[in-house]
Design a protein around this motif. Structure first.
Motif, PDB file in Angstrom:
ATOM      1  N   TRP A 121       7.278  24.268  10.953  1.00 49.08           N
ATOM      2  CA  TRP A 121       7.949  23.139  11.612  1.00 49.08           C
ATOM      3  C   TRP A 121       8.754  22.323  10.613  1.00 49.08           C
ATOM      4  O   TRP A 121       9.938  22.027  10.834  1.00 49.08           O
ATOM      5  N   TRP A 122       8.152  21.933   9.495  1.00 50.21           N
ATOM      6  CA  TRP A 122       8.807  21.075   8.514  1.00 50.21           C
ATOM      7  C   TRP A 122       9.986  21.779   7.839  1.00 50.21           C
ATOM      8  O   TRP A 122      11.072  21.221   7.707  1.00 50.21           O
ATOM      9  N   SER A 123       9.794  23.008   7.424  1.00 52.32           N
ATOM     10  CA  SER A 123      10.879  23.744   6.768  1.00 52.32           C
ATOM     11  C   SER A 123      11.994  24.056   7.746  1.00 52.32           C
ATOM     12  O   SER A 123      13.189  23.989   7.399  1.00 52.32           O
ATOM     13  N   GLY A 124      11.638  24.359   8.992  1.00 52.85           N
ATOM     14  CA  GLY A 124      12.661  24.680   9.980  1.00 52.85           C
ATOM     15  C   GLY A 124      13.542  23.504  10.320  1.00 52.85           C
ATOM     16  O   GLY A 124      14.776  23.633  10.411  1.00 52.85           O
ATOM     17  N   ALA A 150       0.853  -1.194   0.000  1.00 55.22           N
ATOM     18  CA  ALA A 150       0.000   0.000   0.000  1.00 55.22           C
ATOM     19  C   ALA A 150       0.889   1.245   0.000  1.00 55.22           C
ATOM     20  O   ALA A 150       2.124   1.157   0.005  1.00 55.22           O
ATOM     21  N   VAL A 151       0.251   2.402  -0.004  1.00 51.95           N
ATOM     22  CA  VAL A 151       0.953   3.689   0.004  1.00 51.95           C
ATOM     23  C   VAL A 151       0.347   4.571   1.093  1.00 51.95           C
ATOM     24  O   VAL A 151      -0.868   4.618   1.264  1.00 51.95           O
ATOM     25  N   GLY A 152       1.203   5.257   1.826  1.00 51.66           N
ATOM     26  CA  GLY A 152       0.756   6.237   2.809  1.00 51.66           C
ATOM     27  C   GLY A 152       1.436   7.570   2.537  1.00 51.66           C
ATOM     28  O   GLY A 152       2.437   7.639   1.819  1.00 51.66           O
ATOM     29  N   THR A 153       0.914   8.643   3.104  1.00 53.32           N
ATOM     30  CA  THR A 153       1.467   9.966   2.846  1.00 53.32           C
ATOM     31  C   THR A 153       1.559  10.799   4.118  1.00 53.32           C
ATOM     32  O   THR A 153       0.843  10.561   5.093  1.00 53.32           O
ATOM     33  N   TRP A 154       2.461  11.772   4.072  1.00 50.36           N
ATOM     34  CA  TRP A 154       2.457  12.893   5.008  1.00 50.36           C
ATOM     35  C   TRP A 154       2.219  14.137   4.174  1.00 50.36           C
ATOM     36  O   TRP A 154       2.741  14.249   3.042  1.00 50.36           O
ATOM     37  N   CYS A 155       1.467  15.085   4.709  1.00 49.76           N
ATOM     38  CA  CYS A 155       1.231  16.337   4.006  1.00 49.76           C
ATOM     39  C   CYS A 155       1.370  17.494   4.986  1.00 49.76           C
ATOM     40  O   CYS A 155       0.802  17.458   6.086  1.00 49.76           O
ATOM     41  N   PHE A 156       2.128  18.517   4.586  1.00 49.48           N
ATOM     42  CA  PHE A 156       2.379  19.677   5.431  1.00 49.48           C
ATOM     43  C   PHE A 156       1.865  20.927   4.705  1.00 49.48           C
ATOM     44  O   PHE A 156       2.375  21.283   3.647  1.00 49.48           O
ATOM     45  N   TYR A 157       0.858  21.573   5.307  1.00 52.29           N
ATOM     46  CA  TYR A 157       0.190  22.663   4.609  1.00 52.29           C
ATOM     47  C   TYR A 157      -0.087  23.877   5.501  1.00 52.29           C
ATOM     48  O   TYR A 157       0.081  25.006   5.066  1.00 52.29           O
ATOM     49  N   THR A 158      -0.513  23.648   6.731  1.00 49.71           N
ATOM     50  CA  THR A 158      -0.872  24.777   7.587  1.00 49.71           C
ATOM     51  C   THR A 158       0.369  25.620   7.897  1.00 49.71           C
ATOM     52  O   THR A 158       1.506  25.144   7.767  1.00 49.71           O
ATOM     53  N   GLY A 212       9.090  27.619   3.383  1.00 49.95           N
ATOM     54  CA  GLY A 212       8.259  27.605   4.580  1.00 49.95           C
ATOM     55  C   GLY A 212       7.494  28.899   4.789  1.00 49.95           C
ATOM     56  O   GLY A 212       6.438  28.909   5.440  1.00 49.95           O
ATOM     57  N   ALA A 213       8.006  30.000   4.252  1.00 50.35           N
ATOM     58  CA  ALA A 213       7.354  31.297   4.406  1.00 50.35           C
ATOM     59  C   ALA A 213       6.286  31.551   3.352  1.00 50.35           C
ATOM     60  O   ALA A 213       5.562  32.558   3.434  1.00 50.35           O
ATOM     61  N   GLU A 214       6.158  30.677   2.377  1.00 53.69           N
ATOM     62  CA  GLU A 214       5.164  30.836   1.312  1.00 53.69           C
ATOM     63  C   GLU A 214       3.753  30.603   1.848  1.00 53.69           C
ATOM     64  O   GLU A 214       3.465  29.555   2.428  1.00 53.69           O
ATOM     65  N   GLU A 215       2.874  31.562   1.641  1.00 54.57           N
ATOM     66  CA  GLU A 215       1.505  31.461   2.151  1.00 54.57           C
ATOM     67  C   GLU A 215       0.778  30.240   1.608  1.00 54.57           C
ATOM     68  O   GLU A 215      -0.032  29.620   2.314  1.00 54.57           O
ATOM     69  N   ASP A 216       1.055  29.875   0.355  1.00 56.56           N
ATOM     70  CA  ASP A 216       0.385  28.734  -0.271  1.00 56.56           C
ATOM     71  C   ASP A 216       1.279  27.496  -0.310  1.00 56.56           C
ATOM     72  O   ASP A 216       1.029  26.573  -1.080  1.00 56.56           O
ATOM     73  N   GLY A 217       2.306  27.482   0.526  1.00 57.91           N
ATOM     74  CA  GLY A 217       3.218  26.345   0.542  1.00 57.91           C
ATOM     75  C   GLY A 217       2.523  25.042   0.901  1.00 57.91           C
ATOM     76  O   GLY A 217       1.639  25.002   1.768  1.00 57.91           O
ATOM     77  N   TRP A 218       2.938  23.966   0.245  1.00 61.70           N
ATOM     78  CA  TRP A 218       2.337  22.630   0.419  1.00 61.70           C
ATOM     79  C   TRP A 218       3.429  21.620   0.114  1.00 61.70           C
ATOM     80  O   TRP A 218       4.197  21.791  -0.840  1.00 61.70           O
ATOM     81  N   PHE A 219       3.517  20.582   0.942  1.00 57.53           N
ATOM     82  CA  PHE A 219       4.562  19.566   0.752  1.00 57.53           C
ATOM     83  C   PHE A 219       3.982  18.199   1.069  1.00 57.53           C
ATOM     84  O   PHE A 219       3.322  18.028   2.096  1.00 57.53           O
ATOM     85  N   ALA A 220       4.216  17.232   0.187  1.00 56.70           N
ATOM     86  CA  ALA A 220       3.728  15.870   0.402  1.00 56.70           C
ATOM     87  C   ALA A 220       4.862  14.872   0.219  1.00 56.70           C
ATOM     88  O   ALA A 220       5.701  15.018  -0.672  1.00 56.70           O
ATOM     89  N   MET A 221       4.862  13.858   1.080  1.00 54.91           N
ATOM     90  CA  MET A 221       5.855  12.774   0.990  1.00 54.91           C
ATOM     91  C   MET A 221       5.123  11.448   0.913  1.00 54.91           C
ATOM     92  O   MET A 221       4.257  11.153   1.733  1.00 54.91           O
ATOM     93  N   MET A 222       5.482  10.654  -0.089  1.00 57.05           N
ATOM     94  CA  MET A 222       4.878   9.340  -0.254  1.00 57.05           C
ATOM     95  C   MET A 222       5.720   8.284   0.441  1.00 57.05           C
ATOM     96  O   MET A 222       6.947   8.349   0.427  1.00 57.05           O
ATOM     97  N   HIS A 223       5.037   7.310   1.054  1.00 55.65           N
ATOM     98  CA  HIS A 223       5.698   6.177   1.691  1.00 55.65           C
ATOM     99  C   HIS A 223       5.148   4.877   1.110  1.00 55.65           C
ATOM    100  O   HIS A 223       3.922   4.717   0.976  1.00 55.65           O
TER     101      HIS A 223
END
Length: 271
Positions: free
Chosen positions: A213-216, A199-207, A253-264
């Protein structure tokens, strides 16, 4: 891959900041339906033990063992975390994932999260995981695929970071595209295809909080963790280049519309 691998991240504070965020819910949800309260479980590469302690809470009538590499002070953090949470059905030990210090058929469940990508011989590790699992038991493993990342917006330098990360991880003897290879490694370890569930799982960082936290942590990890020393040692980056990449992370990380996803990639093996 070399069978003598170096852990690309190490246990710098910026790495443990990420590892301590992990829970059974956000990092091992695929395995939870298979767990029963009376089971015994081995958690390989347990790090600071947050997922491990979650397992122990779920397996309230059983026992959980967390294993880390020898001479790792991260186990003290794991023990402290378990104690703070009042978890008593848990033990932390040192050992080699390629030669597990347990007899055959010891555990009902054997789990590893983000470990196979960092060992020099993932097939041997899977063989060991299978060896110490009881007949009828379960193996669960989840691995990131560092080529299967997605982000927005396309900040200049992010792609360079990704390509450099792949080079550093492979120079250290690991395989950063582990997620897509789990089923292949399992079959090479002698596990029949019909015993695998993929199967596949994800992490997503958006707020804003997630992005900060993620960029730092990645900015700090880039210049201060074992990744930095490995990158310089192998001639992949200079310190100045690493500082620029860290700034790229902060810019994203400072981008207002920043979004990051990682597939596992996620793998369940029935033994």
């Amino acid at each position: 891959m070399s069978k003598q691998a170096v852990y690309t991240h190490g246990h710098h504070e910026s790495v443990l900041r990420s590892h301590s965020w992990r829970t059974a819910e956000n990092s091992a949800a695929y395995l939870l339906p298979y767990l029963k309260p009376s089971m015994t479980l081995l958690d390989i590469g347990c790090g600071p033990g947050t997922i491990t302690a979650d397992f122990a809470k779920i397996l309230s009538e059983g026992h959980v063992t967390g294993l880390e590499v020898p001479n790792s002070d991260v186990l003290e953090k794991a023990r402290a975390n378990a104690a703070a949470r009042g978890v008593t059905n848990i033990t932390f030990v040192e050992g080699d994932a390629l030669a597990l210090p347990f007899p055959d058929a010891t555990f009902d469940v054997v789990h590893a999260h983000q470990v196979l990508q960092h060992v020099g011989d993932p097939v041997q590790m899977l063989k060991e995981m299978r060896r110490v699992t009881k007949p009828g038991g379960i193996i669960g493993t989840r691995e990131a695929d560092m080529s299967a990342l997605a982000w927005y917006p396309e900040i200049e330098g992010m792609k360079d970071w990704q390509e450099g990360y792949l080079k550093v991880a492979r120079a250290n003897g690991g395989e950063p595209e582990a997620g897509r290879r789990l089923h292949v490694w399992a079959k090479a370890a002698g596990i029949p295809k019909e015993d695998l569930k993929v199967a596949v799982g994800t992490w997503c960082f958006y707020t804003p909080e997630d992005r900060a936290w993620w960029s730092g942590l990645w900015a700090d990890r880039t210049v201060s963790s074992n990744f930095a020393s490995s990158a310089i040692k192998h001639g992949i980056y200079t310190q100045e280049e690493l500082e620029k990449i860290a700034q790229v992370w902060r810019t994203w990380g400072a981008e207002e519309d920043g979004w990051f996803a990682m597939m596992h990639g996620e793998l369940i093996v029935r033994v």
